[in-house]
Design an enzyme around this catalytic site. Structure first.
Site, PDB file in Angstrom:
ATOM      1  N   CYS A 114       0.813  -1.233   0.000  1.00 39.19           N
ATOM      2  CA  CYS A 114       0.000   0.000   0.000  1.00 39.19           C
ATOM      3  C   CYS A 114       0.842   1.278   0.000  1.00 39.19           C
ATOM      4  CB  CYS A 114      -0.953   0.016   1.185  1.00 39.19           C
ATOM      5  SG  CYS A 114      -2.084  -1.373   1.192  1.00 39.19           S
ATOM      6  N   HIS A 256      -3.230   7.027   3.033  1.00 40.81           N
ATOM      7  CA  HIS A 256      -3.646   5.768   2.421  1.00 40.81           C
ATOM      8  C   HIS A 256      -5.015   5.386   2.982  1.00 40.81           C
ATOM      9  CE1 HIS A 256      -4.091   1.729   1.225  1.00 40.81           C
ATOM     10  NE2 HIS A 256      -3.746   1.201   2.387  1.00 40.81           N
ATOM     11  N   ASN A 286     -10.277  -0.038   0.132  1.00 39.07           N
ATOM     12  CA  ASN A 286      -8.813   0.054   0.195  1.00 39.07           C
ATOM     13  C   ASN A 286      -8.257  -0.467  -1.127  1.00 39.07           C
ATOM     14  OD1 ASN A 286      -6.081  -0.419   0.582  1.00 39.07           O
ATOM     15  ND2 ASN A 286      -6.300  -1.163   2.681  1.00 39.07           N
TER      16      ASN A 286
HETATM   17  N1  ACO Z   1     -18.027  -8.824   9.351  1.00 35.51           N
HETATM   18  C1  ACO Z   1     -18.422  -9.082  10.609  1.00 35.51           C
HETATM   19  N2  ACO Z   1     -17.549  -9.382  11.585  1.00 35.51           N
HETATM   20  C2  ACO Z   1     -16.247  -9.405  11.263  1.00 35.51           C
HETATM   21  C3  ACO Z   1     -15.784  -9.124   9.953  1.00 35.51           C
HETATM   22  C4  ACO Z   1     -16.732  -8.838   8.969  1.00 35.51           C
HETATM   23  N3  ACO Z   1     -16.416  -8.559   7.697  1.00 35.51           N
HETATM   24  N4  ACO Z   1     -14.441  -9.219   9.953  1.00 35.51           N
HETATM   25  C5  ACO Z   1     -14.059  -9.526  11.200  1.00 35.51           C
HETATM   26  N5  ACO Z   1     -15.152  -9.647  11.994  1.00 35.51           N
HETATM   27  C6  ACO Z   1     -15.239  -9.963  13.417  1.00 35.51           C
HETATM   28  C7  ACO Z   1     -14.049 -10.757  13.913  1.00 35.51           C
HETATM   29  O1  ACO Z   1     -14.216 -12.130  13.666  1.00 35.51           O
HETATM   30  C8  ACO Z   1     -14.089 -10.436  15.393  1.00 35.51           C
HETATM   31  O2  ACO Z   1     -15.034 -11.247  16.009  1.00 35.51           O
HETATM   32  P1  ACO Z   1     -14.782 -11.830  17.496  1.00 35.51           P
HETATM   33  O3  ACO Z   1     -14.669 -10.623  18.382  1.00 35.51           O
HETATM   34  O4  ACO Z   1     -15.999 -12.659  17.738  1.00 35.51           O
HETATM   35  O5  ACO Z   1     -13.502 -12.604  17.415  1.00 35.51           O
HETATM   36  C9  ACO Z   1     -14.587  -9.007  15.430  1.00 35.51           C
HETATM   37  O6  ACO Z   1     -15.212  -8.761  14.161  1.00 35.51           O
HETATM   38  C10 ACO Z   1     -13.512  -7.993  15.644  1.00 35.51           C
HETATM   39  O7  ACO Z   1     -12.440  -8.296  14.746  1.00 35.51           O
HETATM   40  P2  ACO Z   1     -11.198  -7.377  14.666  1.00 35.51           P
HETATM   41  O8  ACO Z   1     -10.201  -7.967  13.708  1.00 35.51           O
HETATM   42  O9  ACO Z   1     -10.738  -7.071  16.056  1.00 35.51           O
HETATM   43  O10 ACO Z   1     -11.877  -6.094  14.026  1.00 35.51           O
HETATM   44  P3  ACO Z   1     -11.276  -4.673  13.855  1.00 35.51           P
HETATM   45  O11 ACO Z   1     -12.108  -3.696  14.528  1.00 35.51           O
HETATM   46  O12 ACO Z   1      -9.802  -4.671  14.144  1.00 35.51           O
HETATM   47  O13 ACO Z   1     -11.465  -4.439  12.295  1.00 35.51           O
HETATM   48  C11 ACO Z   1     -10.138  -4.462  10.326  1.00 35.51           C
HETATM   49  C12 ACO Z   1     -10.829  -5.318  11.365  1.00 35.51           C
HETATM   50  C13 ACO Z   1     -11.185  -3.655   9.599  1.00 35.51           C
HETATM   51  C14 ACO Z   1      -9.424  -5.390   9.349  1.00 35.51           C
HETATM   52  C15 ACO Z   1      -9.131  -3.535  11.021  1.00 35.51           C
HETATM   53  O14 ACO Z   1      -8.327  -4.281  11.897  1.00 35.51           O
HETATM   54  C16 ACO Z   1      -8.256  -2.778  10.066  1.00 35.51           C
HETATM   55  O15 ACO Z   1      -8.698  -1.925   9.351  1.00 35.51           O
HETATM   56  N6  ACO Z   1      -6.951  -3.063  10.075  1.00 35.51           N
HETATM   57  C17 ACO Z   1      -5.976  -2.311   9.305  1.00 35.51           C
HETATM   58  C18 ACO Z   1      -6.035  -2.547   7.839  1.00 35.51           C
HETATM   59  C19 ACO Z   1      -4.949  -1.707   7.207  1.00 35.51           C
HETATM   60  O16 ACO Z   1      -4.506  -0.716   7.721  1.00 35.51           O
HETATM   61  N7  ACO Z   1      -4.465  -2.075   6.099  1.00 35.51           N
HETATM   62  C20 ACO Z   1      -3.391  -1.230   5.521  1.00 35.51           C
HETATM   63  C21 ACO Z   1      -2.406  -1.980   4.999  1.00 35.51           C
HETATM   64  S1  ACO Z   1      -3.095  -3.142   3.920  1.00 35.51           S
HETATM   65  C22 ACO Z   1      -1.882  -3.446   2.812  1.00 35.51           C
HETATM   66  O17 ACO Z   1      -0.768  -3.078   2.946  1.00 35.51           O
HETATM   67  C23 ACO Z   1      -2.252  -4.230   1.632  1.00 35.51           C
END
Ligand code: ACO
Length: 335
Positions: A114, A256, A286
């Site tokens: 990214c 980003h 993204n």
């Molecule tokens: N729908 C419903 N529930 C979901 C989904 C979904 N699509 N995805 C995950 N969950 C659930 C998980 O299973 C978890 O359930 P649990 O509590 O029962 O275990 C709960 O939601 C919370 O999961 P988290 O992973 O803690 O969710 P979070 O709030 O962290 O959001 C996300 C996940 C959106 C991926 C976030 O962590 C994020 O944006 N991370 C950064 C991504 C990023 O910055 N990428 C940049 C670089 S990417 C690159 O370089 C290609």
């Protein structure tokens, strides 16, 4: 003093819109979860047979047009940032250059996930400053839909396909559009946080069995979230310090588009009010290396950025890698 100057901007999004509702039919997720956790409402996915190079060529063509250049123009360098090249070998950039009639240009891909577009801007800028090029085409293009695990709801709802391209020319540091500086960094200790395990020399592609998921993109979301906020904030602050821009002189933060919560946290950490953060993740998701040029074009078309405005770009991605760039906005129309 010579500087790399932004002379044109072009974008291309594949026509197919994928709504949160469509994904909720396929995965155990909901529009509400996706919107509140990421800020995304829809993304575009390429049709079968539509490659990263196809998207890059369209965006590149439009960037040339935006810069007042024709196909086959005198461009010395084409740098394509992508995580999803058309083939493992050769690079996609030479093919894109040829399709744009730029067969004289040096052309290569950059792999910084990214952060790729900011890395590509930096290397193109260096070539211009060193006098090795007068005009460069920098492209960020991705088709993440081709590497998403259809069983993984977390990554499948986040990523979209698209391409953005910029024409850079050798100009003067006091011109609108001039890049004031860059900051790049990496930390390979955390390489496993964002990874496609198979298909390289470490773990070669084998005949895939059902449930064998190593060919797909993986991300440890929570750890990536924390690193993204920290690295983009630190890189931005270091760059502003280096180029001598007080934080309140920055008119627009173009980060980003990983997650709207990340963008808000980065703005807060740097000390830039949230209203100055450009956000288009709601419409495109993204798009990895295409994210920054797509957001820039969106801001330009919406009239959010005006010539002479100070713009701070910052990105973070797999590797881990991160990078920031500072420029004043030129008088251009994105195509
Ligand atoms: N729908 C419903 N529930 C979901 C989904 C979904 N699509 N995805 C995950 N969950 C659930 C998980 O299973 C978890 O359930 P649990 O509590 O029962 O275990 C709960 O939601 C919370 O999961 P988290 O992973 O803690 O969710 P979070 O709030 O962290 O959001 C996300 C996940 C959106 C991926 C976030 O962590 C994020 O944006 N991370 C950064 C991504 C990023 O910055 N990428 C940049 C670089 S990417 C690159 O370089 C290609």
């Amino acid at each position: 003093m010579p500087a790399a100057v932004l002379g044109g901007l072009g974008t291309y999004l594949p026509p197919r819109r994928v709504s949160n509702e469509e994904l909720a039919d396929r995965f155990d997720t909901s529009d509400e979860w996706i919107r509140t956790r990421t800020g995304i409402r829809q993304r575009r996915w390429a049709d079968t047979g539509q490659s990263t190079g196809d998207l890059a060529t369209e965006a590149g063509h439009r960037a040339l047009k935006s810069a007042g250049l024709d196909l086959g123009a005198d461009v010395d360098l084409v740098v394509l940032a992508t995580t999803t090249p058309d083939h493992p070998c050769p690079a996609t950039a030479p093919d894109v250059a040829a399709r744009l009639g730029l067969s004289r240009a040096a052309a290569y891909d950059i792999s910084a996930v990214c952060s790729g577009f900011v890395y590509a801007l930096e290397v193109a800028s260096n070539a211009l400053l060193a006098g090795r090029a007068q005009t460069a085409l920098v492209i960020g293009a991705e088709t993440y839909s081709t590497i998403l695990n259809p069983q993984d709801r977390t990554t499948s709802v986040i990523f979209g396909d698209g391409a953005g391209a910029a024409v850079l020319r050798r100009g003067e540091a006091d011109e609108p559009g001039a890049f004031a500086g860059f900051d790049l960094g990496s930390d390979g200790n955390d390489k496993d946080l964002i990874c496609i395990p198979d298909g390289g020399s470490r773990q070669r592609a084998t005949h895939q069995e059902p449930g064998d998921d190593g060919r797909y993109f993986t991300m440890q979301g929570k750890k990536v979230f924390a690193s993204a906020v920290r690295r983009m904030s630190e890189s931005s602050a270091a760059l502003l310090d280096r180029v001598g821009w007080p934080v309140d002189s920055v008119d627009h933060l173009v980060g980003h588009q990983a997650n709207v919560r990340i963008l808000r946290a980065v703005a807060e950490q740097i000390g830039i009010e949230a209203a100055r953060a450009v956000i288009d993740i709601d419409r495109v998701g993204n798009t990895s290396a295409a994210s920054i040029p797509l957001a820039l074009a969106e801001a330009s078309s919406a009239g959010t950025v005006a010539p002479g405005d100070r713009v701070l770009l910052t990105a973070f991605g797999g590797g881990l890698t991160w990078g920031s760039a500072a420029l004043t906005w030129p008088d251009i129309t994105a195509c």
